[in-house]
Design an enzyme around this catalytic site. Sequence first.
Site, short mmCIF file in Angstrom:
data_model
loop_
_atom_site.label_atom_id
_atom_site.label_comp_id
_atom_site.label_asym_id
_atom_site.label_seq_id
_atom_site.Cartn_x
_atom_site.Cartn_y
_atom_site.Cartn_z
N GLY A 147 -22.71 93.93 -23.01
CA GLY A 147 -22.52 94.26 -21.61
C GLY A 147 -21.43 95.29 -21.40
O GLY A 147 -20.45 95.34 -22.16
N GLY A 149 -19.25 97.41 -18.04
CA GLY A 149 -19.03 97.48 -16.60
C GLY A 149 -17.76 98.23 -16.29
O GLY A 149 -17.13 98.83 -17.16
N GLN A 151 -14.93 97.08 -15.57
CA GLN A 151 -13.73 96.46 -16.10
C GLN A 151 -13.60 96.59 -17.62
O GLN A 151 -12.53 96.41 -18.16
CB GLN A 151 -13.70 94.97 -15.73
CG GLN A 151 -13.69 94.71 -14.22
CD GLN A 151 -12.47 95.28 -13.53
OE1 GLN A 151 -11.37 95.18 -14.03
NE2 GLN A 151 -12.68 95.88 -12.37
N GLY A 152 -14.69 96.90 -18.31
CA GLY A 152 -14.61 97.02 -19.76
C GLY A 152 -15.95 96.75 -20.44
O GLY A 152 -17.00 96.72 -19.79
N THR A 153 -15.88 96.56 -21.74
CA THR A 153 -17.08 96.34 -22.56
C THR A 153 -17.01 94.95 -23.19
O THR A 153 -15.95 94.51 -23.62
CB THR A 153 -17.17 97.40 -23.68
OG1 THR A 153 -17.14 98.70 -23.09
CG2 THR A 153 -18.45 97.23 -24.48
N VAL A 154 -18.14 94.27 -23.23
CA VAL A 154 -18.21 92.91 -23.79
C VAL A 154 -18.98 92.95 -25.10
O VAL A 154 -20.07 93.51 -25.18
CB VAL A 154 -18.88 91.93 -22.81
CG1 VAL A 154 -18.93 90.53 -23.41
CG2 VAL A 154 -18.14 91.91 -21.48
N LYS A 168 -14.16 90.49 -24.49
CA LYS A 168 -14.12 91.53 -23.47
C LYS A 168 -12.97 92.49 -23.75
O LYS A 168 -11.81 92.08 -23.78
CB LYS A 168 -13.97 90.92 -22.07
CG LYS A 168 -13.99 91.98 -20.98
CD LYS A 168 -13.90 91.35 -19.61
CE LYS A 168 -13.90 92.42 -18.52
NZ LYS A 168 -13.76 91.83 -17.17
N ASP A 265 -15.30 89.27 -7.09
CA ASP A 265 -16.41 90.13 -7.52
C ASP A 265 -17.66 89.29 -7.80
O ASP A 265 -18.30 89.43 -8.83
CB ASP A 265 -16.01 90.93 -8.75
CG ASP A 265 -16.93 92.13 -9.00
OD1 ASP A 265 -17.62 92.54 -8.03
OD2 ASP A 265 -16.97 92.64 -10.13
#
Length: 468
Positions: A147, A149, A151-154, A168, A265
Amino acid sequence: MYTSESSNISWRYVCSDGYRGNPYLPIGCQDIDECEEERHKISCGDATCVNVPGFYRCEGSKTWIIALGVGVGCGVLSLVMGGWWLYKLLKKRRKVKLKKKFFKRNGGLLLQQQMYSHEGSLEKTKIFTSKELDKATNNFNNNRVVGQGGQGTVYKGMLADGRIVAVKKSIAMVVEEVEHFINEVVILSQVNHRNVVKLLGCCLETEVPLLVYEFISNGTLFQYLHDKSEEFPLSWETRLRIAKETAEALWYLHSSASIPIYHRDIKSSNILLDEKFKAKVSDFGTSRSISIDQTHLTTHVQGTFGYLDPEYFQSSQFIEKSDVNSFGVVLVELLTGERPIFSLEREKEGRSLATHFISSMEENRVMEIVDARVVGQAKDDELMMVAKLAYRCLSLSGKKRPTMKEVAIQLDQILALLKDSNVDHHHNQEEIVDLKLDLPFPWDSTSSSMNSSFFSRNICSIEKEPLV
């Protein structure tokens, strides 16, 4: 012998020193190998006798040359190895120093202090090393990405003990927010609810903090609602259950956690589904905790377009009811199967799903926008109850919105009605918790087979704690 007739002198030819033979014959003088003679061997002593044309020479042993060559070779090798070892040592020291710098900058010392100052927090908050997470994610290989987004990468990873986790990797963190970030890590690591993704720990010795969560395997609610390639559409009962579980999670965060937490969110892509399609609220990247006596939080506007509370957008004051508004959008997604933002082709219907839904409610045509995939599975009564609940959640005035406790209770009652269709209709009217709607328009009683009084009572005060 040769005799000169003029001078009456004679000469005798002999071979030169080092040669012997008949000097009067062509190539009659042959070289003598002096080294075969004992006297010459003796004269050379420890040196080696080497024959040369007409003479010999004594050469010392070449062992020292070999020894010198070996010594020089070993010296060069030792120098190279020493340089490489020194380079590795300096690199390791630099790496350790950099890790300490990052750990301190990311609030590691503050986290340790908070862990020891909060009883029981030490066991609940694990500080992972970068080495552990590098190994778990195969050095954050791109094929481990599950994932991405704002806010960052998972990344999906597996710890040494075999646990599957989601790591994350944040994009960046403002230095001024370090203290607040650490407080959030401590608080969220103590959150324990079956419908909230569990924060297992963090890593602070990297350039940006890494958060480690339990891994939820079945994707997001957004995928199942809006991905046309999805083979298993969600049934109406499953949608209701997901809504109820999400509402219970938010109720817990708002009121039952050790310190009230606003998610900030809430959206369908932040609601994960496990293998049994149970909801798990995730992504607390913008979440904030508040003190018990606070009623709002003043911040820069953050969130996702389509889910933002209009009141928060105008005032920058985030309140508990702002999460309720975002949840209302998710309810409408579950009800209609539509995305929160419409494409340009549908601009005449409004840019957002929330606006379109509110217009449909006020024009008494909400049944026209219900997802065709669930129309045959749900009774009109159930659809209208959920629609009215969503309408209240989307009220422009935060004061008119229900609390997440009220929402969770109402959804639980609607779900109970769905499961027990044989219960007497009038009995349901008495038992189900009702919604008090302040609709700005006359409601057409024919749009629902339920008596209009069903929705006219106040919400009962039912003391029900969410399961933890």
